[in-house]
Design an enzyme around this catalytic site. Structure first.
Site, PDB file in Angstrom:
ATOM      1  N   ARG A  80       0.786  -1.240   0.000  1.00 26.70           N
ATOM      2  CA  ARG A  80       0.000   0.000   0.000  1.00 26.70           C
ATOM      3  C   ARG A  80       0.818   1.291   0.000  1.00 26.70           C
ATOM      4  O   ARG A  80       0.254   2.365  -0.154  1.00 26.70           O
ATOM      5  CB  ARG A  80      -0.963   0.058   1.199  1.00 26.70           C
ATOM      6  CG  ARG A  80      -1.971  -1.067   1.259  1.00 26.70           C
ATOM      7  CD  ARG A  80      -2.936  -0.858   2.400  1.00 26.70           C
ATOM      8  NE  ARG A  80      -3.955  -1.906   2.453  1.00 26.70           N
ATOM      9  CZ  ARG A  80      -5.152  -1.748   2.977  1.00 26.70           C
ATOM     10  NH1 ARG A  80      -5.484  -0.579   3.494  1.00 26.70           N
ATOM     11  NH2 ARG A  80      -6.013  -2.728   2.993  1.00 26.70           N
ATOM     12  N   ASP A  81       2.132   1.206   0.201  1.00 26.87           N
ATOM     13  CA  ASP A  81       2.906   2.454   0.282  1.00 26.87           C
ATOM     14  C   ASP A  81       4.316   2.260  -0.263  1.00 26.87           C
ATOM     15  O   ASP A  81       5.301   2.639   0.371  1.00 26.87           O
ATOM     16  CB  ASP A  81       2.942   2.960   1.725  1.00 26.87           C
ATOM     17  CG  ASP A  81       3.331   4.443   1.823  1.00 26.87           C
ATOM     18  OD1 ASP A  81       3.216   5.162   0.805  1.00 26.87           O
ATOM     19  OD2 ASP A  81       3.758   4.869   2.912  1.00 26.87           O
ATOM     20  N   ILE A  82       4.422   1.650  -1.445  1.00 22.70           N
ATOM     21  CA  ILE A  82       5.724   1.493  -2.088  1.00 22.70           C
ATOM     22  C   ILE A  82       6.202   2.868  -2.556  1.00 22.70           C
ATOM     23  O   ILE A  82       5.499   3.577  -3.272  1.00 22.70           O
ATOM     24  CB  ILE A  82       5.634   0.529  -3.287  1.00 22.70           C
ATOM     25  CG1 ILE A  82       5.322  -0.888  -2.809  1.00 22.70           C
ATOM     26  CG2 ILE A  82       6.915   0.549  -4.111  1.00 22.70           C
ATOM     27  CD1 ILE A  82       6.431  -1.542  -1.999  1.00 22.70           C
TER      28      ILE A  82
END
Length: 218
Positions: A80-82
Site C-alpha cells: 500500500r505504500d511502495i
C-alpha cells in the site's frame, strides 16, 4: 486487536528483499508495538538525491522490489505504500520495509473511528506514488502496488518523478486522470520492453496493469 493481527501477518514474511518484523506486543496501557532490524545502508530516496542511477543498478533495485512484491502478494499481503523512502539499499541488495504495516495502521484507525477509512473519504499512502483507486479511496489489491512500482521505476530510470512540480492536490488529480510522458520518449536508450512494462504498470484502470508481480520479473 486488528493492528496486532495485521502486524502478525507481516511478521510471517520471510524473504531476502523484505525487512522482517521481529517481535510484536503491547505496552501495559495497551499501546501496540513492533520491532524490525536495523538495515545498514541508505534509502532509495537518499540514493536518488546523490545523482542519477546507472541502468544496471536501477534494474537490480527494481527487480529486488518486484521480488518482494511477488513474495508478499502470493501470501495475500499488499504493501500500500511502495515509495523510494520504503526501499532500503544494503550492499548490492534492495529491501522493502514497512511491508504490511500500512494495513495495520489502517486497521487500527478503522477500529478507533468505529468505521472504515473509505467511508469517511480517507486514503492511506503517499500521493506521489498512489494508484488512482487509492486516491479515490476505492477498493485496492496487489495491482495498487504494481502502480506504485511503476512510479518508482519511472523516477529511478529518469531521475525525476513525472509529476514532481505539482502540489499535493494537483498530484492526486494527476494520479486520477493524467498519464506521465511516455518513458521511451524521456529516456530513448532504455531496452525496448522496459518502458512498455513501466507504462503498463501506470495504467489508470487496475485491469490494464500487468497480471501480477511475476510479470515484472520476466
Amino acid at each position: 486487536e486488528r493492528f496486532s493481527r495485521e502486524v502478525a501477518l507481516a511478521a510471517k514474511l520471510q524473504d531476502p528483499h523484505i525487512v522482517p518484523v521481529l517481535t510484536t506486543g503491547q505496552t501495559e496501557d495497551g499501546l501496540p508495538w513492533y520491532t524490525m532490524p536495523f538495515i545498514e545502508g541508505e534509502s532509495l530516496r537518499a540514493r536518488l538525491e546523490r545523482g542519477s542511477v546507472p541502468l544496471d543498478e536501477a534494474l537490480r533495485i527494481l527487480r529486488d522490489v518486484a521480488e518482494a512484491l511477488e513474495y508478499a502478494h502470493a501470501r495475500g499481503i499488499v504493501h500500500r505504500d511502495i515509495k523510494p523512502e520504503n526501499v532500503l539499499l544494503t550492499g548490492r541488495s534492495a529491501m522493502v520495509t514497512d511491508f504490511g504495516i500500512a494495513k495495520a495502521v489502517s486497521a487500527a484507525r478503522d477500529s478507533a473511528s468505529k468505521g472504515t477509512l473509505t467511508s469517511v473519504g480517507l486514503s492511506l499512502g503517499t500521493p506521489a506514488y498512489m494508484a488512482p483507486e487509492q486516491v479515490a479511496a476505492d477498493a485496492i489489491d496487489y495491482r495498487t502496488d504494481l502502480y506504485a512500482w511503476g512510479m518508482v521505476a519511472y523516477e529511478v530510470l529518469t531521475g525525476a518523478h513525472p509529476f514532481a512540480s505539482r502540489t499535493q492536490a494537483q498530484l492526486m488529480a494527476a494520479q486520477l486522470s493524467e498519464m506521465p510522458p511516455a518513458l521511451a520518449g524521456v529516456r530513448p536508450t532504455l531496452p525496448p520492453a522496459l518502458p512498455d512494462l513501466v507504462m503498463q504498470c501506470l495504467a489508470k484502470e487496475p485491469q490494464n496493469r500487468p497480471t501480477d508481480a511475476t510479470t515484472l520479473l520476466s
